[in-house]
Design an enzyme around this catalytic site. Structure first.
Site, PDB file in Angstrom:
ATOM      1  N   GLY A   1     -30.940   5.105 -40.648  1.00 44.47           N
ATOM      2  CA  GLY A   1     -31.814   5.161 -39.477  1.00 44.47           C
ATOM      3  C   GLY A   1     -33.142   5.823 -39.784  1.00 44.47           C
TER       4      GLY A   1
ATOM      5  N   GLU B   1     -35.205  12.971 -42.836  1.00 46.03           N
ATOM      6  CA  GLU B   1     -35.895  14.176 -42.355  1.00 46.03           C
ATOM      7  C   GLU B   1     -36.786  14.864 -43.391  1.00 46.03           C
ATOM      8  OE1 GLU B   1     -32.509  13.950 -42.890  1.00 46.03           O
ATOM      9  OE2 GLU B   1     -31.699  15.812 -43.719  1.00 46.03           O
ATOM     10  N   ASN B   2     -37.328  14.170 -44.392  1.00 41.79           N
ATOM     11  CA  ASN B   2     -38.197  14.809 -45.385  1.00 41.79           C
ATOM     12  C   ASN B   2     -39.165  15.790 -44.725  1.00 41.79           C
ATOM     13  OD1 ASN B   2     -37.256  12.617 -47.189  1.00 41.79           O
ATOM     14  ND2 ASN B   2     -38.581  11.396 -45.858  1.00 41.79           N
TER      15      ASN B   2
ATOM     16  N   GLU C   1     -34.044  13.909 -36.455  1.00 38.25           N
ATOM     17  CA  GLU C   1     -34.814  14.186 -37.681  1.00 38.25           C
ATOM     18  C   GLU C   1     -35.699  15.412 -37.478  1.00 38.25           C
ATOM     19  OE1 GLU C   1     -33.507  12.629 -39.957  1.00 38.25           O
ATOM     20  OE2 GLU C   1     -32.670  10.958 -38.826  1.00 38.25           O
TER      21      GLU C   1
ATOM     22  N   HIS D   1     -33.719  18.590 -37.788  1.00 36.03           N
ATOM     23  CA  HIS D   1     -33.377  18.927 -39.171  1.00 36.03           C
ATOM     24  C   HIS D   1     -34.370  19.912 -39.783  1.00 36.03           C
ATOM     25  CE1 HIS D   1     -29.834  16.840 -40.520  1.00 36.03           C
ATOM     26  NE2 HIS D   1     -30.284  15.622 -40.338  1.00 36.03           N
TER      27      HIS D   1
ATOM     28  N   GLU E   1     -25.519  18.058 -40.983  1.00 34.97           N
ATOM     29  CA  GLU E   1     -25.398  16.840 -40.169  1.00 34.97           C
ATOM     30  C   GLU E   1     -24.590  17.058 -38.895  1.00 34.97           C
ATOM     31  OE1 GLU E   1     -27.390  14.656 -40.523  1.00 34.97           O
ATOM     32  OE2 GLU E   1     -28.030  14.739 -42.609  1.00 34.97           O
TER      33      GLU E   1
HETATM   34  N1  B3K Z   1     -30.131  12.824 -43.794  1.00 38.91           N
HETATM   35  C1  B3K Z   1     -30.349  11.407 -43.652  1.00 38.91           C
HETATM   36  C2  B3K Z   1     -29.257  10.576 -44.213  1.00 38.91           C
HETATM   37  C3  B3K Z   1     -29.377  10.321 -45.670  1.00 38.91           C
HETATM   38  C4  B3K Z   1     -28.348   9.335 -46.124  1.00 38.91           C
HETATM   39  C5  B3K Z   1     -28.309   9.205 -47.602  1.00 38.91           C
HETATM   40  N2  B3K Z   1     -27.421   8.160 -48.017  1.00 38.91           N
HETATM   41  C6  B3K Z   1     -30.559  11.026 -42.227  1.00 38.91           C
HETATM   42  C7  B3K Z   1     -30.034  11.952 -41.223  1.00 38.91           C
HETATM   43  O1  B3K Z   1     -28.866  12.229 -41.129  1.00 38.91           O
HETATM   44  O2  B3K Z   1     -30.811  12.478 -40.483  1.00 38.91           O
HETATM   45 ZN    ZN Z   2     -29.067  13.991 -40.085  1.00 44.64          ZN
END
Ligand code: B3K
Ligand code: ZN
Length: 890
Positions: free
Chosen positions: A273, A276-277, A310, A313, A332
């Site tokens: 989807g 969150e960089n 996001e 995060h 998560e």
């Molecule tokens: N942290 C990412 C998910 C990354 C998945 C890698 N295969 C999105 C989320 O949970 O916000």
């Molecule tokens: Zn997440």
């Protein structure tokens, strides 16, 4: 050019018990990324030093992760190393004999334009973007690609200016310039140390929509959403959701944004989807672009939730991150819980809870009951990307909800505050989180060691309840028994601490005061019992009349409840329970009971009959529908075939489909007048808007239309076609189109064709078109899906298309599980085709086989044959290999 590491090594498992802190740390990273059409050159300057916590072990070589790259050179403290001075394998670069601290410069070459796995640096619609979680950074450069190595990044991106006018990375833009040859560069610095999985960069021809948010301490944050030109008009909802999230996190959690820029980039090729960089979220277009013509209400709600997720995060994941990937639920589960709370506050809390629980049961309970079952904190994995699961996310969120249920809102918040006070800037574990909750609430009567089992034990507990009223002593005795079936690798289980929120509903429908034996006074009318033993009884006193218990209010724990109450008691709770969730739940329990009874009749060769009392109960729901339309729409929804199948010893997909359709038809014809009236009221009442009220109106209207269409009368067909043709907004158009696609109406093909013609330029709308056809209950669905894989709008390389068409088909229980195995053969072909291109997507698809042992011998044989066919294919990715192995073993 020779790209190292294209053949994966034999998959091996990684264990939590083997965790050791890194031997080296990286304080700063200076990246220079030179983007060219033929090859991209990455120069990385790392300030490394030995990790003091491992000093006692003596000098260790520096072993960096790296895959699918060409290594050009390695320099240590400005001295170019000879290839004999280091060792390269398909997965690593080892530099022995380094001083205590050094500057290591590594030059690598990569080809993002050929990257179909969509991990690391890749191209989507001609633009460069990255996806580094979980282990994609090692496909850009050699690095300690693990979350407990946190560094400060300075990133310089250089590219042709005309093609890639926008150059982005994390943090702040610190410098930029033009070169004489038509190229330009931009330098970004992120002041916050972060793990490599949060690195991101983007280069492309994108337009931006800008807004701003002022934090509560007065920081002015520039918000930008970057999209492909032409899509600027579809980002308002995402921007609005972002601002609401920023405000909500300040109000609800006291958490404020920590940089002057927050960027979102929407790309059309994305495995999940969104991501969150730090300060540069990369999103699937599905969770950014929306207007009422192209997006449904579900899409609007999805955008609100994912944008919030996001953003949240930034604290739960980025400021405090995971020590290792076994701790994934630390960020998560917590962040899903936060986005659930946010969406509940923005819309209707009970409706949101029902939706979340529906999803949990549909996907997570299924996972927990199959060969890929794993604890919220897994103990081992082959491919970490396989563990971004409903268990880690949704069950993880339930664990967070249970903390809050046990500690109360204030106790929970104290725990959260202590967690950030202790761990800001660190990479920690779920045990650290639990310790913060515990230490912030020293007086809480919670057995924390027992609570911790929610992280460690896989499987969905079953709670059996029994109640007895004693008129003489005016007491009600409730007995609860818990059990947890074995799951792969966990034959024995211990009792969990299960919070049971309950009420006792008196004969007039009012909640009775709850006073337990031995207590001086009643404590409210909903209270939380701690079920800690395998079997435990609770006696309530001062109970004036025989009550109907309302158990697990708000779904206070992720369990399956078995309670032998009568149909009449369920109907009573449907009408009277003060807890909205349990009003809904009572209806679901009743419907489940009836549908399973009908399947049994069918199996015994008898005609299926719908009990009149059920139709009456639905009638009562219709009569009350105006009180809360969103809720009524959910109350009218029958449990899905997939969820119903979970309650069967041997799943009978045809029987379930037929029974469910029979109920729909019967309700539609018996309650036609009421359904039509309600449909009309909802249609006429109010202008088009994206508000909870208007969405509720549409949901209810479309639920009514569904029943009317099931009854198959001409009047309903006319309404449906009229709604399809004249519908204002995608919610109504798509609801009508799904019913048409599922029907035998002569207009069917023409409608589907017209839709495709109208929307061919909108990939996200075409996804819906693929899905409605894949979900059709018609017998020719597989044939059609096969044909659609050759449609010009379909591409096996685009994850959204795969999820829409192939994923849609696997969710079509009756058709995917066709007795002749044709659905399984089709899926196996697609998985093998995908695996060479994008292992993560292939692995997500292959999970549809996981429950194969729940079906009859014939279907099992077909499914096993396809799983074995996949398993026998040479060069399988670790992603697919792991799921297939587990599915065949489990
Ligand atoms: N942290 C990412 C998910 C990354 C998945 C890698 N295969 C999105 C989320 O949970 O916000
Ligand atoms: Zn997440």
């Amino acid at each position: 050019m020779d790209i190292v590491g294209t053949t994966p090594a034999a998959p091996k498992a990684i264990h939590l018990s083997d965790y050791a802190p890194p031997a080296w740390l990286i304080d700063t990273v200076e990246l220079h990324v030179d983007l060219r059409e033929d090859v991209t050159t990455v120069t990385s300057r790392l300030a490394v030093r030995r990790n003091p916590v491992r000093a006692a072990e003596g000098p260790a070589p520096l072993v960096l992760d790296g895959e699918a790259m060409e290594l050009v050179s390695v320099t240590v403290d400005n001295r170019l190393l000879h290839p004999a001075d280091y060792a390269v394998t398909a997965e690593s670069l080892t530099v022995p004999r380094l001083p205590e601290a050094a500057t290591v410069e590594i030059v690598t070459r990569i080809k993002p334009q050929e990257n179909t796995a969509l991990q690391g640096l890749y191209k989507s619609s001609g633009n460069y973007c990255t996806q580094c979680e979980a282990e994609g950074f090692r496909r850009i450069t050699y690095f300690l690609d693990r979350p407990d190595v946190m560094a400060r990044y300075t990133v310089t991106i250089e590219a042709e200016k005309a093609r890639y006018p926008v150059l982005l990375s994390n943090g702040n833009l610190v410098d930029q310039g033009d070169r004489l040859d038509g190229r330009h560069w931009a330098r970004w610095n992120d002041p916050w140390p972060k793990p490599s999985y949060l690195f991101a960069m983007v280069a492309g021809a994108l337009t931006q929509v800008e807004d701003r948010f002022v934090t509560r301490s007065g920081r002015e944050v520039t918000l930008r959403i970057f999209v492909e030109p032409g899509n600027e008009g579809k980002v308002a909802h995402a921007m609005d959701s972002l601002k609401k999230s920023m405000k909500w996190d300040e109000d609800a959690y006291g958490l404020e944004y920590d940089l002057d820029i927050f960027n979102i980039v929407a790309v059309s090729d994305f495995n999940m989807g969104a991501m969150e960089n730090k300060s540069l979220n990369v999103f699937n277009t599905k969770y950014v672009l929306a207007n009422p013509e192209t997006a449904t209400d579900t899409d609007f709600l999805g955008i609100e939730t994912v944008v919030a997720h996001e953003y949240f995060h930034n604290w739960t994941g980025n400021r405090v991150t995971c020590r290792d990937w076994f701790q994934l639920s630390l960020k998560e589960g917590l962040t899903v819980f936060r986005d659930q709370q946010f969406s509940a506050d923005m819309n209707s809390a009970p409706v949101k809870r029902i939706q979340d629980v529906t999803r949990l049961r549909q996907v997570q309970f299924a996972e927990d009951a199959g060969p890929t079952a794993h604890p919220v904190r897994p103990e081992s994995y082959i491919e970490i990307n396989n563990f971004y699961t409903p268990t880690v996310y949704e069950k993880g969120a339930e664990v967070l909800r249970m903390y809050r249920t046990l500690l109360g809102p204030q106790g929970y918040r104290k725990g959260i505050d202590l967690y950030f006070q202790r761990h800001d800037g660190q990479a920690v574990t779920t045990d650290d989180f639990l310790a913060a909750m515990r230490d912030a609430n020293p007086d809480a009567a919670v057995d924390w060691a027992q609570f911790q089992l929610w992280y460690r034990q896989a499987g969905t507990p079953v709670v059996e309840a029994d109640g007895a009223y004693d008129a003489a002593s005016r007491s009600y005795r409730l007995t609860l028994r818990q059990s947890l079936a074995p799951t792969p690798g966990q034959p024995e289980k211990a009792p969990l601490l299960i919070p049971v929120a309950l009420g006792l509903v008196g004969p007039d429908g009012a909640d009775l005061p709850l006073r337990l034996e031995g207590e001086a006074a009643a404590a409210g009318s909903t209270r939380v019992l701690h079920l800690t033993e395998a079997s435990q009884s609770f006696t309530f006193v001062d109970v004036p009349a025989a009550p109907v218990p309302s158990l697990f209010r708000g779904f206070s724990a992720p369990v399956r409840l078995r309670f032998p109450c009568s149909d009449a008691e369920l109907t009573f709770l449907m009408a009277k329970d003060s807890d909205a969730f349990n009003r809904w739940e009572a209806g679901q329990t009743l419907a489940t009971r009836i549908i399973l009874g009908m399947v049994a009749e069918r199996t015994a060769g008898r005609a299926m009959t719908v009990p009149p009392a059920f139709v009456e109960a639905v009638g009562a729901t219709l009569a009350r529908a105006h009180e809360d339309r969103s809720f009524a729409a959910l109350a009218l929804m029958l449990p899905s075939e997939g969820y119903l199948g979970q309650s069967m010893e041997v799943v009978d997909p045809d029987g379930l489909h037929e029974a469910r359709e029979t109920i729909r038809r019967t309700v539609g014809s018996s309650l036609g007048a009421a359904l039509r009236r309600l449909y009309g009221e909802c249609r006429e009442d109010g202008p088009f808007a994206i508000t909870p009220e208007a969405m509720g109106r549409r949901a209810l209207k479309n639920a009514c239309l569904g029943y009317l269409m099931a009854a198959g009368d001409a009047e309903a067909a006319a309404l449906c076609l009229e709604q399809y043709r004249g519908g204002s907004g995608m919610t109504d158009v798509l609801a009508a189109l799904s019913l048409i696609a599922d029907s035998d109406l002569p207009e069917r093909e023409a409608c589907l064709e017209a839709f495709a013609t109208r929307w061919q330029g909108e990939p996200l709308v075409m996804d819906k078109w693929f899905t409605v056809q894949a979900l059709s209950g018609r017998p020719d669905t597989l044939e059609r899906v096969r044909r659609l894989t050759g449609h010009p709008a379909f591409s096996i390389r685009n994850p959204n298309k795969v999820y829409a068409l192939i994923g849609g088909f696997t969710a079509n229980q009756a058709r995917f599980h066709a007795a002749d195995g044709s659905g399984y053969a089709f899926l196996a072909e697609r998985v093998l085709e995908l695996d060479g291109l994008n292992p993560q997507v292939a692995s997500r698809m292959v999970k549809a086989f996981a429950r194969w042992r729940k079906f009859d011998a014939g279907r099992q044989a077909h499914a096993r044959a396809q799983l074995e066919r996949i398993q026998a294919t040479p060069g399988l990715s670790p992603d697919v290999f792991e799921i297939v192995e587990r599915s065949l073993d489990g």
